[in-house]
Motif scaffolding. Structure first.
Motif, PDB file in Angstrom:
ATOM      1  N   ALA A  41     -40.687 -22.410 -30.209  1.00  0.00           N
ATOM      2  CA  ALA A  41     -40.882 -23.332 -31.341  1.00  0.00           C
ATOM      3  C   ALA A  41     -42.114 -23.875 -30.811  1.00  0.00           C
ATOM      4  CB  ALA A  41     -39.721 -24.395 -31.322  1.00  0.00           C
ATOM      5  N   PHE A  42     -42.581 -24.368 -29.754  1.00  0.00           N
ATOM      6  CA  PHE A  42     -43.679 -24.873 -29.053  1.00  0.00           C
ATOM      7  C   PHE A  42     -44.865 -23.732 -29.316  1.00  0.00           C
ATOM      8  CE2 PHE A  42     -46.917 -24.884 -25.752  1.00  0.00           C
ATOM      9  CZ  PHE A  42     -47.348 -26.325 -25.964  1.00  0.00           C
ATOM     10  N   TRP A  43     -44.602 -22.833 -29.006  1.00  0.00           N
ATOM     11  CA  TRP A  43     -45.842 -21.796 -29.420  1.00  0.00           C
ATOM     12  C   TRP A  43     -46.032 -21.378 -30.785  1.00  0.00           C
ATOM     13  CZ3 TRP A  43     -49.567 -21.358 -26.293  1.00  0.00           C
ATOM     14  CH2 TRP A  43     -49.367 -21.527 -24.995  1.00  0.00           C
ATOM     15  N   GLU A  44     -44.942 -21.306 -31.651  1.00  0.00           N
ATOM     16  CA  GLU A  44     -44.994 -21.414 -32.962  1.00  0.00           C
ATOM     17  C   GLU A  44     -46.006 -22.482 -33.687  1.00  0.00           C
ATOM     18  OE1 GLU A  44     -41.135 -21.201 -34.736  1.00  0.00           O
ATOM     19  OE2 GLU A  44     -42.223 -20.148 -36.248  1.00  0.00           O
ATOM     20  N   ARG A  45     -45.816 -23.875 -32.992  1.00  0.00           N
ATOM     21  CA  ARG A  45     -46.665 -24.831 -33.496  1.00  0.00           C
ATOM     22  C   ARG A  45     -48.049 -24.605 -33.005  1.00  0.00           C
ATOM     23  NH1 ARG A  45     -42.486 -27.633 -31.896  1.00  0.00           N
ATOM     24  NH2 ARG A  45     -43.049 -28.343 -29.988  1.00  0.00           N
ATOM     25  N   GLN A  46     -48.284 -24.140 -31.832  1.00  0.00           N
ATOM     26  CA  GLN A  46     -49.796 -23.728 -31.443  1.00  0.00           C
ATOM     27  C   GLN A  46     -50.521 -22.640 -32.312  1.00  0.00           C
ATOM     28  OE1 GLN A  46     -50.097 -26.316 -29.935  1.00  0.00           O
ATOM     29  NE2 GLN A  46     -48.228 -26.602 -29.255  1.00  0.00           N
ATOM     30  N   ALA A  47     -49.417 -21.735 -32.965  1.00  0.00           N
ATOM     31  CA  ALA A  47     -50.141 -20.762 -33.632  1.00  0.00           C
ATOM     32  C   ALA A  47     -50.393 -21.072 -35.186  1.00  0.00           C
ATOM     33  CB  ALA A  47     -48.838 -19.604 -34.131  1.00  0.00           C
ATOM     34  N   GLY A  48     -49.577 -22.470 -35.160  1.00  0.00           N
ATOM     35  CA  GLY A  48     -49.841 -23.083 -36.454  1.00  0.00           C
ATOM     36  C   GLY A  48     -51.309 -23.681 -36.737  1.00  0.00           C
ATOM     37  N   ARG A  49     -51.945 -23.911 -35.466  1.00  0.00           N
ATOM     38  CA  ARG A  49     -53.388 -24.385 -35.373  1.00  0.00           C
ATOM     39  C   ARG A  49     -54.492 -23.320 -36.156  1.00  0.00           C
ATOM     40  NH1 ARG A  49     -55.707 -24.700 -30.897  1.00  0.00           N
ATOM     41  NH2 ARG A  49     -56.738 -26.687 -31.461  1.00  0.00           N
ATOM     42  N   LEU A  50     -53.935 -22.203 -36.157  1.00  0.00           N
ATOM     43  CA  LEU A  50     -54.963 -21.009 -36.810  1.00  0.00           C
ATOM     44  C   LEU A  50     -54.384 -20.886 -38.302  1.00  0.00           C
ATOM     45  CD1 LEU A  50     -54.247 -18.447 -33.834  1.00  0.00           C
ATOM     46  CD2 LEU A  50     -56.205 -20.124 -33.941  1.00  0.00           C
ATOM     47  N   ALA A  51     -55.452 -20.311 -38.913  1.00  0.00           N
ATOM     48  CA  ALA A  51     -55.390 -19.998 -40.267  1.00  0.00           C
ATOM     49  C   ALA A  51     -54.726 -18.367 -40.365  1.00  0.00           C
ATOM     50  CB  ALA A  51     -56.715 -20.167 -40.983  1.00  0.00           C
ATOM     51  N   THR A 275     -53.858  -8.052 -27.856  1.00  0.00           N
ATOM     52  CA  THR A 275     -53.755  -7.892 -29.182  1.00  0.00           C
ATOM     53  C   THR A 275     -54.448  -9.445 -30.212  1.00  0.00           C
ATOM     54  OG1 THR A 275     -51.544  -8.530 -29.148  1.00  0.00           O
ATOM     55  CG2 THR A 275     -52.167  -6.129 -28.877  1.00  0.00           C
ATOM     56  N   THR A 276     -53.931  -9.385 -31.225  1.00  0.00           N
ATOM     57  CA  THR A 276     -54.669 -10.476 -32.269  1.00  0.00           C
ATOM     58  C   THR A 276     -53.904 -11.991 -32.108  1.00  0.00           C
ATOM     59  OG1 THR A 276     -55.487  -8.735 -33.523  1.00  0.00           O
ATOM     60  CG2 THR A 276     -55.434 -10.860 -34.616  1.00  0.00           C
ATOM     61  N   GLY A 277     -52.936 -11.868 -32.710  1.00  0.00           N
ATOM     62  CA  GLY A 277     -52.146 -13.286 -32.948  1.00  0.00           C
ATOM     63  C   GLY A 277     -51.850 -13.931 -31.912  1.00  0.00           C
ATOM     64  N   GLY A 278     -51.257 -13.532 -31.063  1.00  0.00           N
ATOM     65  CA  GLY A 278     -50.632 -14.258 -29.695  1.00  0.00           C
ATOM     66  C   GLY A 278     -51.999 -14.587 -28.669  1.00  0.00           C
ATOM     67  N   ALA A 283     -55.706 -18.581 -26.178  1.00  0.00           N
ATOM     68  CA  ALA A 283     -57.112 -18.826 -26.038  1.00  0.00           C
ATOM     69  C   ALA A 283     -57.327 -20.239 -26.665  1.00  0.00           C
ATOM     70  CB  ALA A 283     -57.797 -17.843 -26.333  1.00  0.00           C
ATOM     71  N   SER A 284     -56.887 -20.270 -27.827  1.00  0.00           N
ATOM     72  CA  SER A 284     -57.318 -21.508 -28.812  1.00  0.00           C
ATOM     73  C   SER A 284     -56.683 -22.672 -28.167  1.00  0.00           C
ATOM     74  CB  SER A 284     -57.126 -21.136 -30.293  1.00  0.00           C
ATOM     75  OG  SER A 284     -57.467 -22.242 -31.218  1.00  0.00           O
ATOM     76  N   TYR A 285     -55.454 -22.536 -28.122  1.00  0.00           N
ATOM     77  CA  TYR A 285     -54.613 -23.827 -27.506  1.00  0.00           C
ATOM     78  C   TYR A 285     -55.027 -24.322 -26.310  1.00  0.00           C
ATOM     79  CZ  TYR A 285     -50.894 -26.665 -25.652  1.00  0.00           C
ATOM     80  OH  TYR A 285     -50.279 -27.791 -24.979  1.00  0.00           O
ATOM     81  N   THR A 286     -55.230 -23.393 -25.253  1.00  0.00           N
ATOM     82  CA  THR A 286     -55.713 -23.861 -24.055  1.00  0.00           C
ATOM     83  C   THR A 286     -57.043 -24.508 -23.777  1.00  0.00           C
ATOM     84  OG1 THR A 286     -56.431 -21.450 -23.542  1.00  0.00           O
ATOM     85  CG2 THR A 286     -54.072 -22.028 -22.662  1.00  0.00           C
ATOM     86  N   THR A 287     -57.757 -23.984 -24.784  1.00  0.00           N
ATOM     87  CA  THR A 287     -59.434 -24.661 -24.613  1.00  0.00           C
ATOM     88  C   THR A 287     -59.113 -25.947 -25.331  1.00  0.00           C
ATOM     89  OG1 THR A 287     -60.386 -22.481 -25.417  1.00  0.00           O
ATOM     90  CG2 THR A 287     -61.406 -24.581 -25.747  1.00  0.00           C
ATOM     91  N   HIS A 288     -58.237 -26.168 -26.161  1.00  0.00           N
ATOM     92  CA  HIS A 288     -58.021 -27.594 -26.833  1.00  0.00           C
ATOM     93  C   HIS A 288     -57.247 -28.500 -25.650  1.00  0.00           C
ATOM     94  CE1 HIS A 288     -56.012 -30.527 -29.517  1.00  0.00           C
ATOM     95  NE2 HIS A 288     -54.904 -30.118 -29.139  1.00  0.00           N
ATOM     96  N   ALA A 289     -56.289 -27.998 -24.953  1.00  0.00           N
ATOM     97  CA  ALA A 289     -55.483 -28.633 -23.947  1.00  0.00           C
ATOM     98  C   ALA A 289     -56.139 -28.704 -22.580  1.00  0.00           C
ATOM     99  CB  ALA A 289     -54.150 -27.987 -23.795  1.00  0.00           C
ATOM    100  N   VAL A 290     -56.712 -27.842 -22.158  1.00  0.00           N
ATOM    101  CA  VAL A 290     -57.187 -27.910 -20.893  1.00  0.00           C
ATOM    102  C   VAL A 290     -58.706 -28.468 -20.541  1.00  0.00           C
ATOM    103  CG1 VAL A 290     -57.787 -26.621 -18.775  1.00  0.00           C
ATOM    104  CG2 VAL A 290     -55.852 -25.940 -19.885  1.00  0.00           C
ATOM    105  N   PHE A 291     -59.440 -28.385 -21.670  1.00  0.00           N
ATOM    106  CA  PHE A 291     -60.670 -28.909 -21.565  1.00  0.00           C
ATOM    107  C   PHE A 291     -60.720 -30.184 -22.504  1.00  0.00           C
ATOM    108  CE2 PHE A 291     -61.532 -24.144 -21.045  1.00  0.00           C
ATOM    109  CZ  PHE A 291     -61.505 -24.364 -19.579  1.00  0.00           C
ATOM    110  N   ASP A 292     -59.715 -30.435 -22.989  1.00  0.00           N
ATOM    111  CA  ASP A 292     -59.604 -31.637 -23.899  1.00  0.00           C
ATOM    112  C   ASP A 292     -60.712 -31.712 -24.911  1.00  0.00           C
ATOM    113  OD1 ASP A 292     -58.166 -34.137 -24.516  1.00  0.00           O
ATOM    114  OD2 ASP A 292     -60.149 -35.141 -23.747  1.00  0.00           O
TER     115      ASP A 292
END
Ligand code: 6R9
Length: 658
Positions: A41-51, A275-278, A283-292
Motif C-alpha cells: 500500500a505504501f508503494w501504491e501511494r508512491q506510484a500515485g505521485r506519478l501520472a 522497466t517503466t512503472g516501478g 526513482a521519483s520517490y527516493t529523489t523526493h525523500a532522500v534529497f528532500d
C-alpha cells in the motif's frame, strides 16, 4: 568478522538533522511506520505521485519470483511524467537544466525547451524507423542532448542503452551487439580536460562490426571534423528540423525502459534491464525523500555521468519527474582549475549536491583552502554514492563543504536496484559518518551469514534484500539463467531460502550495536589474514583517518605465512613529505596507526605511498590491478581503467616497504 575489527563500530559521532530541515522535511519518520504496516500500500501511494494513463490492477505480481511485475495492467509514459505534465501545470518557463560546458559555455534549458526537443527527437527517431521495443544505443558527452535522447526513447517506447562516453570501441561494440541496437545517438565529441575528446571515430569503429545498426545520429558539440557514412545523420539537420508536436502514448508498466551494462571487471558485462512503472515510482520517490527536494526553491546538482545508473536515476528520471531545477556539468573537476566544482555551486547557488567518495577524497587531497575560496552558503544537503565513504571523508565533506552543519546522506544502491535502497532520511536520521544507516521506507534489507541466517547486531556478513522492490532489475538482458545464478542462488541449491527469495547484492556489510548498516565493499575484496576476515574498507578508513592520508586502497596479497597479507597504497594529503627518511617514518607511523585503530591483525605488511590510485571510469578503485602490483605480476586487463598512465605512476613512484 574479526572482533579486533569491531573498531569501526566505535565510530560514535552522530549528527541529528538540522532542526529547520527536520521541521519542513518532505518525508518524516511516519513513512517508516506506514511502510512497515503495509508495504505494498505504501508503494501504491508512491506510484500515485506519478501520472498514469490507466491505473494498475495489482501492485506486485510475484507469482513467477524472482521475476517481478509491479503495477500490472497500469499504463504510463515516462517522458510525459518528466516533461508534459510540468508544462501543462504552467511550469514551461521553469529552468530544468542549467548546463555548464567545460570550456565555460552555458545553456539554460527550460521544461518547455526540453519538452520541445524531446518531441522533435521522438519524431526524428520514428522517422528513422524506430518503434516501441527497439533498442537505441546512446554514446554522448554530458550535454542536454543526452537527457533528450533518453527521454525521446522513453517517449516512443524504445529501450535505451546508454554507454559511457569514456568506453572504448570494443566495449561499445559488445554492448551494441548484445542489445542489437538499431540506432546509435552520439556526438562529434565532448570537452574533457581542456580539449575536445572525439566520440564519433569510436562509434564508426564499433558500427563497422554491428550490422544491427541502421542509423547514427550525430550531435555537433566540438565542431571537429568527422568522417561521414551513409548511415550518419546530423542531429541539427534531423532532430532540430522535425515537428515539435508529438503526443506521448502510454506503455505498459512492465515495458522495458532501459538496459544498462554493469562494468564487470573481469566477466562479460551484464545488461541490467529496468522497466517503466516501478522504476519511475522509486526513482521519483527516493529523489523526493532522500534529497528532500523542493522543486520550487532547490537547485540540485548530481555530478555523476549519464552513462552510469546514478545519472539515469538522479539526473534524468528522478529529478525531472519531480520537476526539479538542476545543474548539469560537462567536464572534469579540475579543468581549468581545482575550484571548478565550487565555482559551479557558487554560480548557480546549488542547494543539494550529490557526488561520490572518490571525488570527496580528491578534494581532501587538494586541501580545504580550495572550497574555502568560494561562497557555498546556498548548500543545504549533501549526498554521497558509489563506494563506502570513509568516516573521515564524511566528516571532511560536512565540515569543509557543509559548513559543519549540513546533513550528509550516504546512499547505498546499485545499477541492479535502480534506485536508492539504504540511506539516512535527512529530516529524520541521526547519521553516523561512514554508515548508510538503514533501508528506506518500503525496503527490507538484512545482513546474513554464509547460511543465509540473519546475523545479530554487532555481526557481519553479506548484504541481502529480502523483499522485492519496485525499481528492481527484471532480468539480465537475454540471460535469465545468469540473472537467477548471480543474484538469487547464493544461499542453497533451491535458489531461495524456504519460500523466501533472497537477493544477494555482492557486498559485505555489518550491523552495529544499534542495528545500523555499514557497507564493507564487494565481497571479493574481503581479505583472509591468518584466518581472520578483514575488509579492505575498514583498513582504508583507518588509514584515511590519519591526518597525512587523503586516499587509500588496500588489497590482500598472497603470503606464505598468513595466507593473505595486507598491502596498502596511500596517497598523502597536501604537503606531507613522502620521500627518504621522512617517508619511511610516515609509513611506520601509518602501520602503527592502523594497528591501533583496528588491532594488530590488521596492521598492513606493507604500505606504499603513491601519487594516484587506479580507478574505473565511474571512480571505483580497481583493487584487482593493485593486487597485481602487490604480487609482482604483470597487469591484467586495464581497459576499464580511467587513466592508464596511473599504473606507470604507481609502479615508478612507489616508495615504501615493510
Ligand atoms: C549506484 C552505484 C554498485 C556498487 C555496490 C557497492 C558500491 C554504491 C555505496 C556503495 C557503500 C555506498 N556502492 N554506493 N558502497 N556505500 N553508499 O554506484 O551503482 O555502479 O552498479 O555500483 O557500488 O559495492 O554494490 P553501481
Amino acid at each position: 568478522m574479526s572482533e579486533a575489527l569491531a573498531n569501526l563500530l566505535n565510530e560514535t559521532r552522530q549528527f541529528p538533522p538540522p532542526a529547520e530541515l527536520a521541521a519542513n522535511a518532505n518525508v518524516t519518520a511516519v513513512a517508516y511506520e506506514e511502510a512497515a504496516g503495509d508495504r505494498l500500500a505504501f508503494w501504491e501511494r508512491q506510484a500515485g505521485r506519478l501520472a498514469w494513463a490507466q491505473p494498475w490492477e495489482q501492485v506486485l505480481d510475484w507469482s513467477n519470483a524472482p521475476f517481478a511485475k509491479w503495477f500490472t495492467g497500469g499504463r504510463l509514459n515516462v517522458a510525459y511524467n518528466c516533461l508534459d505534465r510540468h508544462v501543462e501545470a504552467g511550469l514551461g518557463d521553469k529552468v530544468a537544466i542549467h548546463w555548464e560546458g567545460e570550456p565555460g559555455d552555458t545553456r539554460t534549458v527550460t521544461y518547455a525547451d526540453l519538452h520541445r526537443l524531446t518531441c522533435q527527437a521522438a519524431n526524428a527517431l520514428t522517422e528513422l524507423g524506430v518503434t516501441a521495443g527497439d533498442r537505441v544505443a546512446i554514446y554522448l558527452p554530458m550535454i542536454p542532448e543526452a537527457a533528450v535522447a533518453m527521454l525521446a526513447c522513453a517517449r516512443i517506447g524504445a529501450t535505451h542503452s546508454v554507454v559511457f562516453g569514456g568506453f572504448s570501441a570494443d566495449a561499445l561494440t559488445n554492448r551494441i551487439q548484445d542489445a542489437s541496437a538499431k540506432v546509435v545517438i552520439t556526438a562529434d565529441g565532448g570537452f574533457r580536460r581542456g580539449k575536445p575528446s572525439a566520440l564519433k571515430p569510436t562509434v564508426d569503429e564499433a558500427v563497422a562490426n554491428c550490422p544491427s545498426v541502421e542509423h547514427v545520429l550525430v550531435v555537433r558539440r566540438t565542431g571537429e571534423e568527422v568522417a561521414w557514412s551513409a548511415k550518419d545523420h546530423w542531429w541539427h539537420e534531423t532532430v532540430e528540423t522535425a515537428s515539435p508536436e508529438h503526443e506521448a502514448q502510454a506503455f505498459d508498466a512492465e515495458h522495458p525502459l532501459f538496459i544498462l551494462y554493469t562494468s564487470g571487471t573481469t566477466a562479460r558485462p551484464k545488461g541490467i534491464l529496468h522497466t517503466t512503472g516501478g522504476y519511475l515510482t522509486q526513482a521519483s520517490y527516493t529523489t523526493h525523500a532522500v534529497f528532500d527536494l523542493k522543486p520550487e526553491t532547490d537547485v540540485y546538482w548530481c555530478t555523476a555521468d549519464i552513462g552510469w545508473v546514478t545519472g539515469h536515476s538522479y539526473i534524468v528520471y528522478g529529478p525531472l519527474s519531480n520537476g526539479a531545477t538542476q545543474v548539469m556539468y560537462e567536464g572534469t573537476p579540475d579543468t581549468p582549475h581545482k575550484g571548478r566544482f565550487w565555482e559551479v555551486v557558487d554560480k548557480y547557488k546549488v542547494t543539494i549536491l550529490y557526488t561520490a567518495p572518490t571525488l570527496i577524497r580528491t578534494m581532501m587531497k587538494w586541501g580545504e583552502d580550495i572550497p574555502a575560496g568560494y561562497d557555498l552558503s546556498s548548500l543545504r544537503l549533501l549526498g554521497s554514492v558509489g563506494e563506502p565513504i570513509n568516516p573521515e571523508a564524511w566528516i571532511w565533506y560536512r565540515q569543509h563543504v557543509g559548513r559543519g552543519e549540513l546533513p550528509v546522506v550516504d546512499t547505498w544502491w546499485q545499477t541492479e536496484t535502480g534506485a536508492i535502497m539504504i540511506s539516512p532520511l535527512p529530516g529524520v536520521t541521526e547519521a553516523k559518518p561512514g554508515s548508510a544507516m538503514g533501508p528506506l521506507p518500503g525496503i527490507v534489507a538484512d545482513v546474513v551469514d554464509d547460511q543465509g541466517q540473519s546475523v545479530p547486531n554487532g555481526g557481519g556478513g553479506y548484504l541481502v534484500l529480502t523483499e522485492p522492490w519496485p525499481s528492481m532489475l527484471r532480468t539480465i538482458w537475454g540471460d535469465d539463467d545468469r540473472f537467477l545464478e548471480t543474484y538469487w542462488s547464493r544461499f542453497g541449491a533451491g535458489a531461495n531460502l524456504g519460500d523466501e527469495w533472497v537477493y544477494f547484492a555482492g557486498d559485505g556489510a555489518k550491523k552495529d550495536d544499534d542495528g545500523h548498516i555499514w557497507l564493507l565493499g564487494r565481497v571479493d575484496d574481503v581479505m583472509l589474514v591468518s584466518g581472520h576476515n578483514i575488509s579492505t574498507t575498514e583498513v582504508e578508513s583507518a588509514l584515511v583517518s590519519h591526518p597525512s592520508v587523503a586516499e587509500a586502497a588496500v588489497v590482500g596479497a598472497t603470503d606464505p605465512t598468513t595466507g593473505q597479507a595486507i598491502v596498502a597504497f596511500a596517497i598523502p594529503r597536501g604537503s606531507a613529505e613522502t620521500s627518504g627518511e621522512q617517508g619511511e617514518q610516515l609509513i611506520a607511523e601509518l602501520r602503527n596507526h592502523v594497528a591501533k585503530a583496528l588491532g594488530p591483525i590488521a596492521k598492513p605488511r606493507q604500505i606504499m605511498l603513491v601519487p594516484e590510485l587506479p580507478k574505473t571510469r565511474s571512480g571505483k578503485i580497481m583493487r584487482r590491478l593493485l593486487r597485481d602490483v602487490a604480487e609482482n605480476r604483470s597487469l591484467g586487463d586495464v581497459t576499464t581503467l580511467q587513466d592508464s598512465s596511473v599504473m606507470d605512476l604507481i609502479s615508478s613512484g612507489m616508495s615504501g616497504g615493510k
